[in-house]
Design a protein around this motif. Structure first.
Motif, PDB file in Angstrom:
ATOM      1  N   CYS A 175       0.032  12.748   8.091  1.00  0.00           N
ATOM      2  CA  CYS A 175      -0.424  13.954   7.395  1.00  0.00           C
ATOM      3  C   CYS A 175      -1.291  13.584   6.194  1.00  0.00           C
ATOM      4  O   CYS A 175      -0.990  12.635   5.475  1.00  0.00           O
ATOM      5  N   THR A 176      -2.325  14.381   6.003  1.00  0.00           N
ATOM      6  CA  THR A 176      -3.112  14.354   4.777  1.00  0.00           C
ATOM      7  C   THR A 176      -2.992  15.743   4.177  1.00  0.00           C
ATOM      8  O   THR A 176      -3.154  16.739   4.880  1.00  0.00           O
ATOM      9  N   ALA A 177      -2.694  15.804   2.902  1.00  0.00           N
ATOM     10  CA  ALA A 177      -2.538  17.089   2.238  1.00  0.00           C
ATOM     11  C   ALA A 177      -3.257  17.054   0.892  1.00  0.00           C
ATOM     12  O   ALA A 177      -3.163  16.073   0.161  1.00  0.00           O
ATOM     13  N   CYS A 178      -3.986  18.133   0.597  1.00  0.00           N
ATOM     14  CA  CYS A 178      -4.705  18.254  -0.668  1.00  0.00           C
ATOM     15  C   CYS A 178      -4.411  19.613  -1.284  1.00  0.00           C
ATOM     16  O   CYS A 178      -4.483  20.639  -0.596  1.00  0.00           O
ATOM     17  N   PHE A 179      -4.084  19.593  -2.559  1.00  0.00           N
ATOM     18  CA  PHE A 179      -3.728  20.791  -3.302  1.00  0.00           C
ATOM     19  C   PHE A 179      -4.468  20.785  -4.631  1.00  0.00           C
ATOM     20  O   PHE A 179      -4.730  19.729  -5.192  1.00  0.00           O
ATOM     21  N   LYS A 180      -4.743  21.974  -5.127  1.00  0.00           N
ATOM     22  CA  LYS A 180      -5.253  22.102  -6.489  1.00  0.00           C
ATOM     23  C   LYS A 180      -4.402  23.154  -7.180  1.00  0.00           C
ATOM     24  O   LYS A 180      -4.400  24.321  -6.806  1.00  0.00           O
ATOM     25  N   GLY A 224       0.793  -1.213   0.000  1.00  0.00           N
ATOM     26  CA  GLY A 224       0.000   0.000   0.000  1.00  0.00           C
ATOM     27  C   GLY A 224       0.827   1.265   0.000  1.00  0.00           C
ATOM     28  O   GLY A 224       0.290   2.346   0.112  1.00  0.00           O
ATOM     29  N   GLN A 225       2.142   1.176  -0.143  1.00  0.00           N
ATOM     30  CA  GLN A 225       2.992   2.349  -0.075  1.00  0.00           C
ATOM     31  C   GLN A 225       3.450   2.786  -1.455  1.00  0.00           C
ATOM     32  O   GLN A 225       3.628   1.980  -2.360  1.00  0.00           O
ATOM     33  N   VAL A 226       3.640   4.100  -1.570  1.00  0.00           N
ATOM     34  CA  VAL A 226       4.111   4.698  -2.809  1.00  0.00           C
ATOM     35  C   VAL A 226       5.582   5.043  -2.622  1.00  0.00           C
ATOM     36  O   VAL A 226       5.972   5.582  -1.588  1.00  0.00           O
ATOM     37  N   ARG A 227       6.386   4.745  -3.618  1.00  0.00           N
ATOM     38  CA  ARG A 227       7.817   5.087  -3.543  1.00  0.00           C
ATOM     39  C   ARG A 227       7.994   6.542  -3.937  1.00  0.00           C
ATOM     40  O   ARG A 227       7.382   7.015  -4.893  1.00  0.00           O
ATOM     41  N   LEU A 228       8.854   7.256  -3.227  1.00  0.00           N
ATOM     42  CA  LEU A 228       9.087   8.667  -3.491  1.00  0.00           C
ATOM     43  C   LEU A 228       9.588   8.903  -4.914  1.00  0.00           C
ATOM     44  O   LEU A 228       9.279   9.927  -5.529  1.00  0.00           O
ATOM     45  N   GLU A 229      10.326   7.954  -5.469  1.00  0.00           N
ATOM     46  CA  GLU A 229      10.856   8.089  -6.818  1.00  0.00           C
ATOM     47  C   GLU A 229       9.754   8.049  -7.875  1.00  0.00           C
ATOM     48  O   GLU A 229       9.966   8.448  -9.020  1.00  0.00           O
ATOM     49  N   GLU A 230       8.585   7.543  -7.520  1.00  0.00           N
ATOM     50  CA  GLU A 230       7.481   7.396  -8.466  1.00  0.00           C
ATOM     51  C   GLU A 230       6.600   8.637  -8.550  1.00  0.00           C
ATOM     52  O   GLU A 230       5.671   8.681  -9.356  1.00  0.00           O
ATOM     53  N   LEU A 231       6.855   9.642  -7.734  1.00  0.00           N
ATOM     54  CA  LEU A 231       5.999  10.827  -7.703  1.00  0.00           C
ATOM     55  C   LEU A 231       6.167  11.666  -8.965  1.00  0.00           C
ATOM     56  O   LEU A 231       7.278  11.821  -9.483  1.00  0.00           O
ATOM     57  N   SER A 232       5.063  12.227  -9.425  1.00  0.00           N
ATOM     58  CA  SER A 232       5.119  13.168 -10.541  1.00  0.00           C
ATOM     59  C   SER A 232       5.701  14.488 -10.026  1.00  0.00           C
ATOM     60  O   SER A 232       5.879  14.667  -8.812  1.00  0.00           O
ATOM     61  N   LEU A 256       8.612   9.054   6.356  1.00  0.00           N
ATOM     62  CA  LEU A 256       8.808   7.668   6.753  1.00  0.00           C
ATOM     63  C   LEU A 256       8.118   6.746   5.743  1.00  0.00           C
ATOM     64  O   LEU A 256       8.684   5.753   5.298  1.00  0.00           O
ATOM     65  N   SER A 257       6.882   7.101   5.367  1.00  0.00           N
ATOM     66  CA  SER A 257       6.141   6.312   4.378  1.00  0.00           C
ATOM     67  C   SER A 257       5.112   7.202   3.694  1.00  0.00           C
ATOM     68  O   SER A 257       4.624   8.161   4.267  1.00  0.00           O
ATOM     69  N   LEU A 258       4.811   6.845   2.470  1.00  0.00           N
ATOM     70  CA  LEU A 258       3.815   7.557   1.674  1.00  0.00           C
ATOM     71  C   LEU A 258       2.754   6.540   1.288  1.00  0.00           C
ATOM     72  O   LEU A 258       3.005   5.646   0.489  1.00  0.00           O
ATOM     73  N   GLN A 259       1.584   6.668   1.908  1.00  0.00           N
ATOM     74  CA  GLN A 259       0.527   5.681   1.671  1.00  0.00           C
ATOM     75  C   GLN A 259      -0.287   5.973   0.413  1.00  0.00           C
ATOM     76  O   GLN A 259      -0.808   5.070  -0.218  1.00  0.00           O
ATOM     77  N   GLU A 260      -0.425   7.269   0.080  1.00  0.00           N
ATOM     78  CA  GLU A 260      -1.259   7.635  -1.062  1.00  0.00           C
ATOM     79  C   GLU A 260      -0.678   8.858  -1.751  1.00  0.00           C
ATOM     80  O   GLU A 260      -0.242   9.797  -1.097  1.00  0.00           O
ATOM     81  N   ALA A 261      -0.703   8.835  -3.071  1.00  0.00           N
ATOM     82  CA  ALA A 261      -0.327   9.988  -3.877  1.00  0.00           C
ATOM     83  C   ALA A 261      -1.164   9.924  -5.144  1.00  0.00           C
ATOM     84  O   ALA A 261      -0.901   9.114  -6.028  1.00  0.00           O
ATOM     85  N   THR A 311      -5.210  20.892 -11.520  1.00  0.00           N
ATOM     86  CA  THR A 311      -4.834  19.519 -11.176  1.00  0.00           C
ATOM     87  C   THR A 311      -4.913  19.341  -9.668  1.00  0.00           C
ATOM     88  O   THR A 311      -4.278  20.083  -8.910  1.00  0.00           O
ATOM     89  N   PHE A 312      -5.689  18.349  -9.253  1.00  0.00           N
ATOM     90  CA  PHE A 312      -5.877  18.048  -7.836  1.00  0.00           C
ATOM     91  C   PHE A 312      -4.868  16.981  -7.419  1.00  0.00           C
ATOM     92  O   PHE A 312      -4.725  15.957  -8.091  1.00  0.00           O
ATOM     93  N   VAL A 313      -4.159  17.242  -6.315  1.00  0.00           N
ATOM     94  CA  VAL A 313      -3.181  16.292  -5.785  1.00  0.00           C
ATOM     95  C   VAL A 313      -3.521  16.017  -4.327  1.00  0.00           C
ATOM     96  O   VAL A 313      -3.756  16.950  -3.552  1.00  0.00           O
ATOM     97  N   ARG A 314      -3.552  14.743  -3.974  1.00  0.00           N
ATOM     98  CA  ARG A 314      -3.813  14.331  -2.591  1.00  0.00           C
ATOM     99  C   ARG A 314      -2.686  13.418  -2.133  1.00  0.00           C
ATOM    100  O   ARG A 314      -2.302  12.494  -2.849  1.00  0.00           O
ATOM    101  N   LEU A 315      -2.182  13.689  -0.931  1.00  0.00           N
ATOM    102  CA  LEU A 315      -1.121  12.878  -0.334  1.00  0.00           C
ATOM    103  C   LEU A 315      -1.544  12.407   1.046  1.00  0.00           C
ATOM    104  O   LEU A 315      -2.189  13.151   1.794  1.00  0.00           O
ATOM    105  N   GLN A 316      -1.153  11.204   1.385  1.00  0.00           N
ATOM    106  CA  GLN A 316      -1.323  10.644   2.727  1.00  0.00           C
ATOM    107  C   GLN A 316       0.038  10.088   3.100  1.00  0.00           C
ATOM    108  O   GLN A 316       0.571   9.226   2.398  1.00  0.00           O
ATOM    109  N   LEU A 317       0.643  10.611   4.172  1.00  0.00           N
ATOM    110  CA  LEU A 317       1.997  10.200   4.514  1.00  0.00           C
ATOM    111  C   LEU A 317       2.224  10.191   6.015  1.00  0.00           C
ATOM    112  O   LEU A 317       1.493  10.821   6.777  1.00  0.00           O
ATOM    113  N   ASN A 318       3.256   9.459   6.410  1.00  0.00           N
ATOM    114  CA  ASN A 318       3.748   9.476   7.779  1.00  0.00           C
ATOM    115  C   ASN A 318       5.144  10.069   7.748  1.00  0.00           C
ATOM    116  O   ASN A 318       5.951   9.718   6.888  1.00  0.00           O
ATOM    117  N   ILE A 319       5.401  10.964   8.688  1.00  0.00           N
ATOM    118  CA  ILE A 319       6.728  11.553   8.830  1.00  0.00           C
ATOM    119  C   ILE A 319       7.235  11.237  10.225  1.00  0.00           C
ATOM    120  O   ILE A 319       6.445  10.979  11.134  1.00  0.00           O
TER     121      ILE A 319
END
Length: 164
Positions: free
Chosen positions: A102-107, A19-27, A54-59, A68-76
Motif C-alpha cells: 500500500c501507498t497512502a498519502c494524506f494532507k 529501509g524499514q520504519v518501526r511502528l513505535e517511531e511514528l508521529s 507486516l512492514s513499513l518501508q516509508e513514513a 501537514t503532508f504524510v506519506r506511507l509505504q507499507l506491506n500488510i
C-alpha cells in the motif's frame, strides 16, 4: 575463505532491514494516517479476512502552508481473523496469506481534518510495477500540493510568518 562470505551475508541482512520504519517511531499524524489506511483497505467488500502491518518501508511528514503532508509505504499481510476482529491481539498472520503493498498519502489541516480526500492504493505485492509506482507518485504529488499558494515548499509558511 569463509570469512568474506559471512561478512557479505551480514551486510545483506543489514541492507534488507535498514529501509524499514518501526511502528513505535511514528508521529501522531503518521499513526493516524496508518489507522486510516488500514480502515479504508478493510472497508472494501472484497476483503474478508483481516490484515496486519507486516512492514513499513516509508513514513514521511512535511509541514506546508495548507497543512501537514504524510506519506506511507507499507506491506500488510492476511491474518486468520475476520476483518471485523482484525485488531485482536491473538490474530496470527497466515503463513501463506496474501501480502499487499500500500501507498497512502494524506494532507491534514489538523489531527481530525484533512485538506483533501486521501490517496490510498493497495495491491498484491507481486503485481507492483514501475507504471503503478509512477501513478502513485503523481497522485501523492497532487495531494502534497493541494491548496498551496506560491511555491508551496516545506517551511515557506513559517518563513513568511516570521516576516509578518
Amino acid at each position: 575463505m569463509g570469512r568474506p562470505l559471512v561478512i557479505l551475508w551480514l551486510s545483506a541482512i543489514i541492507a534488507t532491514t535498514s529501509g524499514q520504519v518501526r511502528l513505535e517511531e511514528l508521529s501522531e499524524l503518521q499513526q493516524r494516517a496508518l489507522d486510516l489506511t488500514l480502515e479504508q483497505f478493510h472497508e472494501s467488500k472484497d476483503v474478508i479476512k483481516g490484515f496486519k502491518v507486516l512492514s513499513l518501508q516509508e513514513a514521511t511528514e512535511e509541514e506546508f502552508s495548507a497543512g501537514t503532508f504524510v506519506r506511507l509505504q507499507l506491506n500488510i499481510k492476511q491474518t486468520a481473523c475476520s476483518k471485523s476482529n482484525r485488531e485482536r491481539a491473538d490474530c496470527k498472520l497466515l503463513r501463506n496469506g496474501r501480502e499487499i503493498n500500500c501507498t497512502a498519502c494524506f494532507k491534514f489541516k489538523s489531527y481530525y481534518e484533512m485538506v483533501s480526500k486521501p490517496f490510498v492504493d493497495c495491491l498484491p505485492v507481486h503485481q507492483l510495477r514501475k507504471e503503478r509506482e509512477g501513478m502513485r507518485e503523481k497522485a501523492c504529488n497532487q495531494i502534497e500540493q493541494k491548496d498551496e499558494s506560491g511555491l508551496g515548499f516545506p517551511g515557506v509558511f513559517s518563513f513568511s510568518k516570521s516576516y509578518a
